[in-house]
Structure formats: C-alpha cells, structure tokens
Design a protein around this motif. Structure first.
Motif, PDB file in Angstrom:
ATOM      1  N   GLU A  31       0.826  -1.208   0.000  1.00 24.93           N
ATOM      2  CA  GLU A  31       0.000   0.000   0.000  1.00 24.93           C
ATOM      3  C   GLU A  31       0.861   1.259   0.000  1.00 24.93           C
ATOM      4  O   GLU A  31       0.573   2.230  -0.725  1.00 24.93           O
ATOM      5  N   ALA A  32       1.899   1.257   0.809  1.00 28.74           N
ATOM      6  CA  ALA A  32       2.752   2.441   0.922  1.00 28.74           C
ATOM      7  C   ALA A  32       3.474   2.735  -0.384  1.00 28.74           C
ATOM      8  O   ALA A  32       3.571   3.899  -0.811  1.00 28.74           O
ATOM      9  N   TYR A  33       3.953   1.682  -1.041  1.00 27.43           N
ATOM     10  CA  TYR A  33       4.682   1.892  -2.300  1.00 27.43           C
ATOM     11  C   TYR A  33       3.721   2.257  -3.435  1.00 27.43           C
ATOM     12  O   TYR A  33       4.064   3.057  -4.305  1.00 27.43           O
ATOM     13  N   ALA A  34       2.537   1.692  -3.418  1.00 34.88           N
ATOM     14  CA  ALA A  34       1.540   2.049  -4.436  1.00 34.88           C
ATOM     15  C   ALA A  34       1.159   3.514  -4.310  1.00 34.88           C
ATOM     16  O   ALA A  34       0.938   4.203  -5.315  1.00 34.88           O
ATOM     17  N   ALA A  35       1.097   4.012  -3.068  1.00 32.52           N
ATOM     18  CA  ALA A  35       0.749   5.412  -2.858  1.00 32.52           C
ATOM     19  C   ALA A  35       1.809   6.355  -3.426  1.00 32.52           C
ATOM     20  O   ALA A  35       1.505   7.505  -3.767  1.00 32.52           O
ATOM     21  N   LEU A  36       3.035   5.859  -3.536  1.00 22.87           N
ATOM     22  CA  LEU A  36       4.098   6.654  -4.147  1.00 22.87           C
ATOM     23  C   LEU A  36       3.980   6.686  -5.667  1.00 22.87           C
ATOM     24  O   LEU A  36       4.590   7.538  -6.321  1.00 22.87           O
ATOM     25  N   GLN A  88      11.694   9.708   0.277  1.00 19.47           N
ATOM     26  CA  GLN A  88      10.253   9.424   0.278  1.00 19.47           C
ATOM     27  C   GLN A  88       9.993   7.922   0.408  1.00 19.47           C
ATOM     28  O   GLN A  88       9.065   7.499   1.106  1.00 19.47           O
ATOM     29  N   ILE A  89      10.810   7.137  -0.259  1.00 23.23           N
ATOM     30  CA  ILE A  89      10.646   5.678  -0.207  1.00 23.23           C
ATOM     31  C   ILE A  89      10.930   5.150   1.194  1.00 23.23           C
ATOM     32  O   ILE A  89      10.192   4.299   1.722  1.00 23.23           O
ATOM     33  N   LEU A  90      11.970   5.667   1.818  1.00 22.01           N
ATOM     34  CA  LEU A  90      12.308   5.218   3.164  1.00 22.01           C
ATOM     35  C   LEU A  90      11.250   5.631   4.178  1.00 22.01           C
ATOM     36  O   LEU A  90      10.945   4.888   5.118  1.00 22.01           O
ATOM     37  N   THR A  91      10.662   6.800   3.996  1.00 23.99           N
ATOM     38  CA  THR A  91       9.562   7.225   4.869  1.00 23.99           C
ATOM     39  C   THR A  91       8.366   6.291   4.715  1.00 23.99           C
ATOM     40  O   THR A  91       7.740   5.890   5.705  1.00 23.99           O
TER      41      THR A  91
END
Length: 294
Positions: A31-36, A88-91
């Motif tokens: 979910e987090a990576y898709a949001a990026l 941003q990816i690490l966050t």
C-alpha cells in the motif's frame, strides 16, 4: 566484550529475523509503495532496500543483492528514482513497518519486552557499525538515523544486523566462486527451500537455472540423479560458508554477551511468533519452517 559462539549468533539472528523480514510481505508495504506511484510488483522491494545507498544505478543493486536475475532489477531501476526520492521511499517503508508491528503487537507495541529487545538489538547493531568496511548494503542502512519509538528501533536494529550478516555471506559465496544462480542451486539442494520457489522469486528462466545446475554439478557438489541433493563434498563446502558466516556475524553480539543474547533470543522469538501470526503475508511454508526452527 566477550566472545560469542557462532552458533549463538545464528540462533539470535534467526530468532529475530521475522521482525525485519515481514516488510517484504506485509500488505502495508504494498500500500505504501503504491501510494508513491509504484506499479511494478517488485519496484517497492528493490527501491526500498536500495534507497539507503541513495538513488543508485541498477548495477549497484545487482551487485549488492547478488542472486537476482539482473533483468528483474533493470525492469524497476533506475525508473523508481524518477517516481519517488530515496527519502520518500524510506519514509513510506518505515510507515509500513510501524503499521505492521502495531498490528502484530497491539497494545504491547510499546511494552517492556519490546523496549528491552530494542535496547539489546541496538547495542549489537551499533557495534556492527564499527566494521562497515566491505559491507556496502549494511553501510547504506547504517547511515540512516535511528527511529525514536522502541518498536521501530528494534526493526531498524535487526535490519542492520541482517545486512551486516548478508554482506558477509555474499563475500563468502564469492570466495567459493559461486555466482547468484549457482548459490541458489546450492541452497535448493539442501532441501530447505524448493528449487521452484528460489528460481521463481529471483526470476531466473529455465535455461539459466539449468545452466546453474550444470555448473554446480560440474563442481562435483551434487549427487547423481535428476533431483537436487548435495553430496558429501557439496555439504562440506556449503557448511563451510554457513559456519564462516556465523563467525563473522558473531561480532555485533559481543556487545551484549551470552546473557544478553539469551535474553534477546527469548524475547524476539515470542515477538517473531506474533509477527508471523498477524496475517502480514508471510508465505505459509516460510512460517512453518520458522516455527519448526523455534
């Protein structure tokens, strides 16, 4: 500092590994990576694990990750860096860790045992930071700031210990003259993980896998027959790599001694079990092997 038996280092590392490893399976990560804006199913994995080293070229990730088909890495890098920055990816990754561990540990996420495990693991990880040389993936992770909350400290510490051990393991595989696919073939021939799972997850096609099998067989490491089984020579060479990995991996745990290792193992095995049972996407076979080891 006290010396730590290599076998102790292996047990402590394995006992806590699901606390780190869940990030590669949890739906919160997807979910987090898709949001990026990531759409490729592997982009989040390669970008998030590479991000501590910066917006590196695909070749750097291929070199440090070792056993993935380079074509798979080229499919997502450097494109990922045009979608989101490493920061941003690490966050996003740490947010997914937070959500996952809160689901697993519930009201105890800030409890006494999590705090104690975090303190012990951090001491070990900080000792590892004295020896970054030759460990590029570890070095990238060691450059990241420590989180504040205990459950995130524990996760970050285990991440550092994982990459410290992993970089050492890759170096030792090189000393045996193994390339990425050959190392996977040897792993499959132990019977620990099905060959098909290793081949598929690292994206080697049938011809590439067959070439790896032929190469390992030519070394005289495999028993005769169609099935993959290490012979005595293969088992000895494999065990040599594994033992030396444990030797090199024992250095961080000298910071907490045998008593600290015993306590960290006791706590982390309970916490890891809760992570596995929290429906965070662990493959059933992986979860079963973890329970058998425990």
């Amino acid at each position: 500092m006290t010396s730590i038996a290599p076998e102790t280092a292996r047990r402590v590392f394995r006992g806590a590994e699901p606390i780190h490893g869940m990030i590669y399976f949890t739906p919160f990560g997807a979910e987090a990576y898709a949001a990026l804006g990531f759409t490729h199913p592997r982009m989040g994995y390669f970008a998030s694990r590479s991000a501590p080293m910066g917006a590196v070229a695909a070749e750097v990730t291929i070199a440090t990750f070792f056993n993935f088909n380079p074509a798979l890495v080229y499919a997502v890098l450097p494109e990922a860096w045009t979608i989101a920055t490493p920061e941003q990816i690490l966050t996003a990754r740490l947010d997914a860790v937070d959500r996952s561990l809160r689901k697993a540990w519930g009201e105890h996420v800030d409890g006494t045992e999590v705090r104690e495990a975090a303190e012990l693991a951090r001491r070990a990880a900080e000792r590892a930071c004295n020896r970054p040389q030759g460990r590029p993936l570890f070095g990238g992770h060691a450059s990241l700031p420590w989180p504040d909350e205990p459950h995130l400290v524990l996760w970050h510490a285990q991440s550092l210990l994982r990459e410290f051990r992993g970089d050492s393991h890759v170096a030792l595989l090189h000393t045996e003259g193994l390339n990425g696919v050959e190392a996977l073939v040897v792993h499959a021939a132990t019977g620990d993980v099905p060959a098909a799972a290793l081949q598929m997850s690292r994206a080697w096609d049938n011809d590439q896998w067959a070439e790896g099998v032929a190469s390992v067989r030519a070394r005289g490491w495999l028993e005769d027959g169609p099935e993959l089984h290490l012979n005595e020579v293969g088992r000895d060479r494999r065990q040599r790599v594994e033992h030396q990995t444990d030797v090199l991996g024992s250095y961080p745990y000298e910071a907490i001694g045998e008593t600290g290792c015993s306590r960290l193992l006791e706590i982390s095995e309970r916490l890891s079990g809760e992570v596995i049972d929290a429906d965070l996407g662990f493959p059933a076979a992986l979860a079963a092997r973890r329970r058998l080891r425990a």
